[in-house]
Design a protein around this motif. Structure first.
Motif, PDB file in Angstrom:
ATOM      1  N   PRO A 122      45.398  40.144  86.706  1.00  0.00           N
ATOM      2  CA  PRO A 122      46.724  39.721  87.404  1.00  0.00           C
ATOM      3  C   PRO A 122      46.846  40.666  88.812  1.00  0.00           C
ATOM      4  N   ASP A 123      46.460  41.951  89.027  1.00  0.00           N
ATOM      5  CA  ASP A 123      46.280  42.570  90.108  1.00  0.00           C
ATOM      6  C   ASP A 123      44.997  42.479  90.929  1.00  0.00           C
ATOM      7  N   ARG A 124      45.005  41.453  92.303  1.00  0.00           N
ATOM      8  CA  ARG A 124      44.139  41.438  93.056  1.00  0.00           C
ATOM      9  C   ARG A 124      43.391  42.385  93.227  1.00  0.00           C
ATOM     10  N   GLU A 125      43.837  43.389  93.395  1.00  0.00           N
ATOM     11  CA  GLU A 125      43.243  44.547  94.015  1.00  0.00           C
ATOM     12  C   GLU A 125      42.950  45.407  93.149  1.00  0.00           C
ATOM     13  N   GLU A 126      43.425  45.187  91.484  1.00  0.00           N
ATOM     14  CA  GLU A 126      42.479  45.939  90.955  1.00  0.00           C
ATOM     15  C   GLU A 126      41.082  44.963  90.296  1.00  0.00           C
ATOM     16  N   ALA A 127      41.732  43.436  90.166  1.00  0.00           N
ATOM     17  CA  ALA A 127      40.097  42.888  90.089  1.00  0.00           C
ATOM     18  C   ALA A 127      38.970  43.389  91.227  1.00  0.00           C
ATOM     19  N   VAL A 128      38.940  42.984  93.000  1.00  0.00           N
ATOM     20  CA  VAL A 128      37.994  43.058  93.358  1.00  0.00           C
ATOM     21  C   VAL A 128      37.400  44.559  93.377  1.00  0.00           C
ATOM     22  N   ASP A 129      38.042  45.270  92.672  1.00  0.00           N
ATOM     23  CA  ASP A 129      38.044  46.644  92.208  1.00  0.00           C
ATOM     24  C   ASP A 129      37.222  46.383  90.922  1.00  0.00           C
ATOM     25  N   THR A 130      37.266  45.820  90.376  1.00  0.00           N
ATOM     26  CA  THR A 130      36.479  45.708  88.879  1.00  0.00           C
ATOM     27  C   THR A 130      35.117  44.769  89.536  1.00  0.00           C
ATOM     28  N   ALA A 131      35.321  44.289  89.799  1.00  0.00           N
ATOM     29  CA  ALA A 131      34.043  42.877  90.400  1.00  0.00           C
ATOM     30  C   ALA A 131      32.895  43.839  90.980  1.00  0.00           C
ATOM     31  N   HIS A 132      33.725  45.263  92.259  1.00  0.00           N
ATOM     32  CA  HIS A 132      32.914  45.854  92.984  1.00  0.00           C
ATOM     33  C   HIS A 132      31.856  46.685  92.452  1.00  0.00           C
ATOM     34  N   ARG A 133      32.960  47.653  91.316  1.00  0.00           N
ATOM     35  CA  ARG A 133      32.281  48.353  90.446  1.00  0.00           C
ATOM     36  C   ARG A 133      30.628  47.473  89.777  1.00  0.00           C
ATOM     37  N   LEU A 134      30.735  46.411  89.119  1.00  0.00           N
ATOM     38  CA  LEU A 134      30.194  45.581  88.144  1.00  0.00           C
ATOM     39  C   LEU A 134      29.374  45.217  88.466  1.00  0.00           C
ATOM     40  N   TRP A 135      29.700  44.654  89.863  1.00  0.00           N
ATOM     41  CA  TRP A 135      28.954  43.606  90.375  1.00  0.00           C
ATOM     42  C   TRP A 135      28.414  43.052  91.611  1.00  0.00           C
ATOM     43  N   SER A 136      28.495  44.283  92.545  1.00  0.00           N
ATOM     44  CA  SER A 136      27.907  44.646  93.664  1.00  0.00           C
ATOM     45  C   SER A 136      26.840  43.628  94.062  1.00  0.00           C
ATOM     46  N   THR A 137      25.755  44.149  92.803  1.00  0.00           N
ATOM     47  CA  THR A 137      24.769  43.778  92.440  1.00  0.00           C
ATOM     48  C   THR A 137      23.760  42.640  93.475  1.00  0.00           C
ATOM     49  N   GLU A 138      24.909  41.554  92.969  1.00  0.00           N
ATOM     50  CA  GLU A 138      24.791  40.123  92.881  1.00  0.00           C
ATOM     51  C   GLU A 138      24.757  40.012  94.769  1.00  0.00           C
ATOM     52  N   GLN A 139      25.756  41.106  95.644  1.00  0.00           N
ATOM     53  CA  GLN A 139      25.578  40.326  96.799  1.00  0.00           C
ATOM     54  C   GLN A 139      24.245  41.579  98.279  1.00  0.00           C
ATOM     55  N   LEU A 140      23.721  41.666  97.133  1.00  0.00           N
ATOM     56  CA  LEU A 140      22.513  42.135  97.781  1.00  0.00           C
ATOM     57  C   LEU A 140      21.794  41.200  98.635  1.00  0.00           C
ATOM     58  N   PRO A 141      20.877  41.258  99.535  1.00  0.00           N
ATOM     59  CA  PRO A 141      20.274  40.184  99.875  1.00  0.00           C
ATOM     60  C   PRO A 141      19.073  39.623  99.518  1.00  0.00           C
ATOM     61  N   GLY A 142      17.997  38.730 100.261  1.00  0.00           N
ATOM     62  CA  GLY A 142      16.907  38.214 100.511  1.00  0.00           C
ATOM     63  C   GLY A 142      16.724  38.894  99.253  1.00  0.00           C
ATOM     64  N   GLU A 143      15.326  39.569  98.451  1.00  0.00           N
ATOM     65  CA  GLU A 143      14.199  38.862  97.632  1.00  0.00           C
ATOM     66  C   GLU A 143      14.420  40.658  97.227  1.00  0.00           C
ATOM     67  N   LEU A 144      15.450  41.405  97.368  1.00  0.00           N
ATOM     68  CA  LEU A 144      15.711  42.844  97.115  1.00  0.00           C
ATOM     69  C   LEU A 144      15.955  42.785  95.284  1.00  0.00           C
ATOM     70  N   PRO A 145      17.364  42.297  95.667  1.00  0.00           N
ATOM     71  CA  PRO A 145      16.779  41.767  93.482  1.00  0.00           C
ATOM     72  C   PRO A 145      15.367  41.649  92.625  1.00  0.00           C
ATOM     73  N   GLN A 146      14.340  41.199  93.402  1.00  0.00           N
ATOM     74  CA  GLN A 146      13.258  40.674  92.518  1.00  0.00           C
ATOM     75  C   GLN A 146      12.687  41.803  92.886  1.00  0.00           C
ATOM     76  N   VAL A 147      12.404  42.981  92.934  1.00  0.00           N
ATOM     77  CA  VAL A 147      11.857  43.943  93.351  1.00  0.00           C
ATOM     78  C   VAL A 147      12.184  45.352  92.709  1.00  0.00           C
ATOM     79  N   LEU A 148      13.764  45.440  92.665  1.00  0.00           N
ATOM     80  CA  LEU A 148      14.102  46.943  92.442  1.00  0.00           C
ATOM     81  C   LEU A 148      13.617  47.320  91.380  1.00  0.00           C
ATOM     82  N   PRO A 149      12.936  48.260  90.865  1.00  0.00           N
ATOM     83  CA  PRO A 149      12.245  48.395  89.125  1.00  0.00           C
ATOM     84  C   PRO A 149      13.974  48.791  88.206  1.00  0.00           C
TER      85      PRO A 149
END
Length: 318
Positions: A220-247
């Motif tokens: 119900p609070d968009r700003e709070e939802a953005v905070d939640t998405a940033h805290r939990l899933w900012s990994t989705e925004q990593l570029p290129g092959e980086l998500p495949q190689v970080l251990p």
């Protein structure tokens, strides 16, 4: 007709919670389920990672929806023969309502046994050989295979479905997308990219199903939802092959300090405006996807399902 499914996140929820979410998804009007397969979450904030094959067994008793892995890596942590047995059993248990989604994996999950993490071209070659092995095992006949990457001797699956398990292949870059076109029963990807869909179809995918997934954060609070998405899933925004190689999750936490809150807000539908959610899903439909799977970020799953049942799913094109 476009299928609208729910994407269950093993990185964020324990096994009992995932089963309850599957029940709520069916009640809300979703038509299918995806479930992720990880050994680790992407970061410690997500905080979970149950063994997916145990959860799938529970899902078979909790819901009548079809289930697919999105996606399993059958090449390093799990041998393709073991993956084939797990998938065949799941298909039998689900009454053939199961599809095996596979991909070339990430070091985060696959290096845990101490194996060297191979370069991308090798990972794709391993995936192609693994798919060949699994398809042979799904016949229920004895398999002997001495390949470049895998050896199988006197292996036979005695518990198999009447029809072989469909294998969908995940692809993000051109090489993986073309591999999916050549060897898969369907294509899995995470962006509404019409060019990738066309590449898949030209490479041999033809009319096979194209399936996409996206993450949203209803609240119900968009700003709070953005905070939640940033805290939990900012990994989705990593570029290129980086998500495949970080251990490790800690490496992802270090990398995502470079992902701004504004980037997440611009790329993840957040809040309770139905149009934001509908538009994000329509982008996949317009790009030629046959199925779209939606994953809610954060703990308020019941609110998400109520919102989609009443405000989003009824507005989506058939």
């Amino acid at each position: 007709m476009t299928t609208y499914g729910c994407f269950l996140a093993c990185e964020e929820h324990g096994p009992r919670a995932l089963v309850e979410q599957a029940r709520m998804a069916e009640q809300a009007g979703f038509s299918a389920l995806w479930i992720s397969d990880h050994f680790h979450p992407w970061n410690d904030e997500q905080g979970q990672s149950p063994f997916v094959w145990s959860v799938i067994g529970a899902l078979s008793e909790a819901t009548s929806l079809p289930v697919a892995t999105a996606v399993t890596c059958p090449t390093v942590r799990l041998h393709p023969a073991v993956t084939a047995q797990a998938a065949a059993t799941s298909a039998v248990q689900l009454g053939e309502r199961f599809r095996l989604g596979v991909g070339s994996g990430e070091a985060l999950n696959e290096h845990v046994l101490g194996d060297r993490w191979p370069p991308a071209a090798n990972r794709l070659a391993m995936l192609e050989e693994a798919v060949q092995v699994m398809r042979r095992l799904f016949t229920g006949e004895e398999v002997n295979h001495h390949g470049t990457y895998y050896t199988v001797e006197n292996a036979r699956l005695y518990t198999v479905p009447e029809t072989p398990v469909p294998i969908d292949v995940s692809g993000f870059g051109p090489a993986a997308t073309e591999l999916a076109g050549r060897i898969s029963d369907g294509y899995v990807t995470m962006a509404p990219d019409a060019e990738s869909v066309e590449r898949f179809r030209r490479a041999g995918g033809g009319t096979k199903p194209v399936q996409g997934g996206l993450k949203v954060c209803w609240g119900p609070d968009r700003e709070e939802a953005v905070d939640t998405a940033h805290r939990l899933w900012s990994t989705e925004q990593l570029p290129g092959e980086l998500p495949q190689v970080l251990p490790t999750p800690s490496h992802f936490e270090q990398a995502t300090t470079l992902v701004s809150r504004e980037r997440v807000a611009a790329n993840v539908p957040c809040g309770d405006d139905p149009e934001a959610h509908v538009s994000a899903i329509r982008a996949y439909v317009d790009a030629g996807f046959d199925a779209v799977y939606v994953s809610q970020i954060g703990p308020d799953q019941r609110g998400f399902f109520d919102f989609y049942r009443t405000k989003v799913l009824p507005r989506l094109p058939g």
